[in-house]
Design a protein around this motif. Sequence first.
Motif, short mmCIF file in Angstrom:
data_model
loop_
_atom_site.label_atom_id
_atom_site.label_comp_id
_atom_site.label_asym_id
_atom_site.label_seq_id
_atom_site.Cartn_x
_atom_site.Cartn_y
_atom_site.Cartn_z
N MET A 123 0.82 -1.21 0.00
CA MET A 123 0.00 0.00 0.00
C MET A 123 0.85 1.26 0.00
O MET A 123 2.00 1.23 0.43
CB MET A 123 -1.01 -0.01 1.15
N ASP A 124 0.29 2.35 -0.52
CA ASP A 124 1.03 3.61 -0.60
C ASP A 124 1.14 4.25 0.77
O ASP A 124 0.32 4.02 1.65
CB ASP A 124 0.31 4.57 -1.55
N ALA A 125 2.13 5.12 0.89
CA ALA A 125 2.37 5.77 2.18
C ALA A 125 1.52 7.01 2.37
O ALA A 125 1.39 7.52 3.48
CB ALA A 125 3.83 6.17 2.28
N ASP A 126 0.92 7.53 1.28
CA ASP A 126 0.31 8.86 1.34
C ASP A 126 -1.15 8.87 1.79
O ASP A 126 -1.83 9.88 1.64
CB ASP A 126 0.45 9.56 -0.01
N LEU A 127 -1.62 7.72 2.32
CA LEU A 127 -2.97 7.58 2.88
C LEU A 127 -4.09 7.60 1.83
O LEU A 127 -5.26 7.75 2.16
CB LEU A 127 -3.27 8.66 3.94
N GLN A 128 -3.70 7.43 0.56
CA GLN A 128 -4.74 7.37 -0.49
C GLN A 128 -5.47 6.02 -0.43
O GLN A 128 -6.61 5.91 -0.85
CB GLN A 128 -4.11 7.58 -1.87
N HIS A 129 -4.78 5.00 0.07
CA HIS A 129 -5.40 3.68 0.18
C HIS A 129 -6.06 3.52 1.55
O HIS A 129 -5.49 3.92 2.56
CB HIS A 129 -4.33 2.59 -0.01
N SER A 238 -7.56 11.46 -1.23
CA SER A 238 -6.52 12.35 -1.77
C SER A 238 -5.27 12.23 -0.92
O SER A 238 -5.30 11.84 0.25
CB SER A 238 -7.02 13.78 -1.86
N ARG A 239 -4.15 12.55 -1.52
CA ARG A 239 -2.84 12.46 -0.87
C ARG A 239 -2.81 13.33 0.38
O ARG A 239 -3.26 14.47 0.35
CB ARG A 239 -1.79 12.89 -1.90
N HIS A 240 -2.25 12.79 1.46
CA HIS A 240 -2.20 13.53 2.72
C HIS A 240 -1.21 14.68 2.59
O HIS A 240 -1.58 15.84 2.59
CB HIS A 240 -1.80 12.56 3.83
MN MN Z 1 -0.31 8.72 -4.23
#
Ligand code: MN
Length: 393
Positions: A123-129, A238-240
């Motif tokens: 999973m991505d780090a930017d909280l989009q997931h 959306s990206r954090h």
């Molecule tokens: Mn992203």
Amino acid sequence: MARKQAPVSKKSLPADESLAVAGDGLRRKPIAGATELSIIVPTFNECENIPVLVDRLRKALPDVAWEMIIVDDDSPDGTAEVARALGASDPRIRCLRRVGRRGLSGACLEGMLASNARYAAVMDADLQHDERLLLPMLAKLRADEADLVIGTRYAEGGAADTFSTKRKWISLLATRLANKVLGLKLSDPLSGFFMLRRNVVETFARKLSTQGFKILLDIVSTAGKSLRVAELPYQFRSRHRGASKLDTRIALDYAGLVLAKATSDLLSLRFIFFCLVGIVGIGVHFVALSIGVAVIGLSFQWAQTLAIVVAIANNFALNNAITYRDQRLTGMNYLTGLMLFYLVSSIGALSNMSVGNWLFGHEQTWWVAGLGGAAMSVVWNYVVSSMMVWRSR
Ligand code: MN
Ligand code: GDD
């Protein structure tokens, strides 16, 4: 390069060892203390997002023996230090810092290979997931209903509302392309959010590309029909903090991956880039040649020699920056690499001439002979320079 490898059968997946032992009730239960789920989080400049993600994972996964493997490509913002600080007070958090390399797919692959758990998620780090999807994904794998569970934005219940109109169209087009060319029927083959039995990756690891963004698509198309795939919808947020790393080069990588998979790896991503660089080199050659003749006033022979030297240096620089970006040569290695590349290319030019002459002798068609000679030298240059100059696969 022909490397000795254990043969990998494309269509046969190993059974889940723990489920395969019939009647052995003990092996079905998770072993006390063992990690059941590794969550692989690739990062590049995500220092502000990691602490928030860790917090959310703790809340989302009560009663699960999980660990988090942050695979950081030496982010200048200090993501690795942040990850290690978190790991100091929580042993479930590990950081794998890669130096001198970049690439989302490669990072995910290495993270999964560093895991010893039965299941791995990416999973991505930017909280989009949405981390709340992890439990339902795990439930599907535990019940042995699937080998791979994909978090999808494009099935009922899912959404990608935060996408710009442009990004929405690109995503839709890329999804259609993947399904059509590769004969898949997935609603979101480009998802960066999925969970699988780790031994699936173990089986196909050598065949997976380390370039680009599309690790999931690569796994699915490499594993083939034997892989049981399930999809669960979620809303893409959306990206954090920070910025996206998806750029034109990643889009090119993607087109290359689809082509490579559609031709059963005959046309590899590297080879395609190598050829494109070669085409650019022809342009550079002519520019240098005309400057030599028209501006500097050199004789044709000298201008032609100059153009060859410039074009080869240009091809080397471009290949080093693009084709072999993940193994980029710097400092002294750059210079010795360039010298080797000159050597390889001159032998390539000789083979170009001899094959061309031979073909012309048989065919008498100049362009067939010319193309044949050029193809020969491109293949030679590619194979030999990836063995000698950028030593890897
Ligand atoms: Mn992203
Ligand atoms: N280690 C490492 N190396 N991590 C990277 C690299 C890299 O070169 N490039 C990106 N990442 C990490 C980011 O830090 C982030 O955690 C995650 O990979 C996703 O990168 P983003 O830059 O946020 O990608 P995106 O949001 O534009 O793309 C997302 O959607 C795509 C489909 O639309 C991702 O989920 C992609 O995987 C997905 O294909």
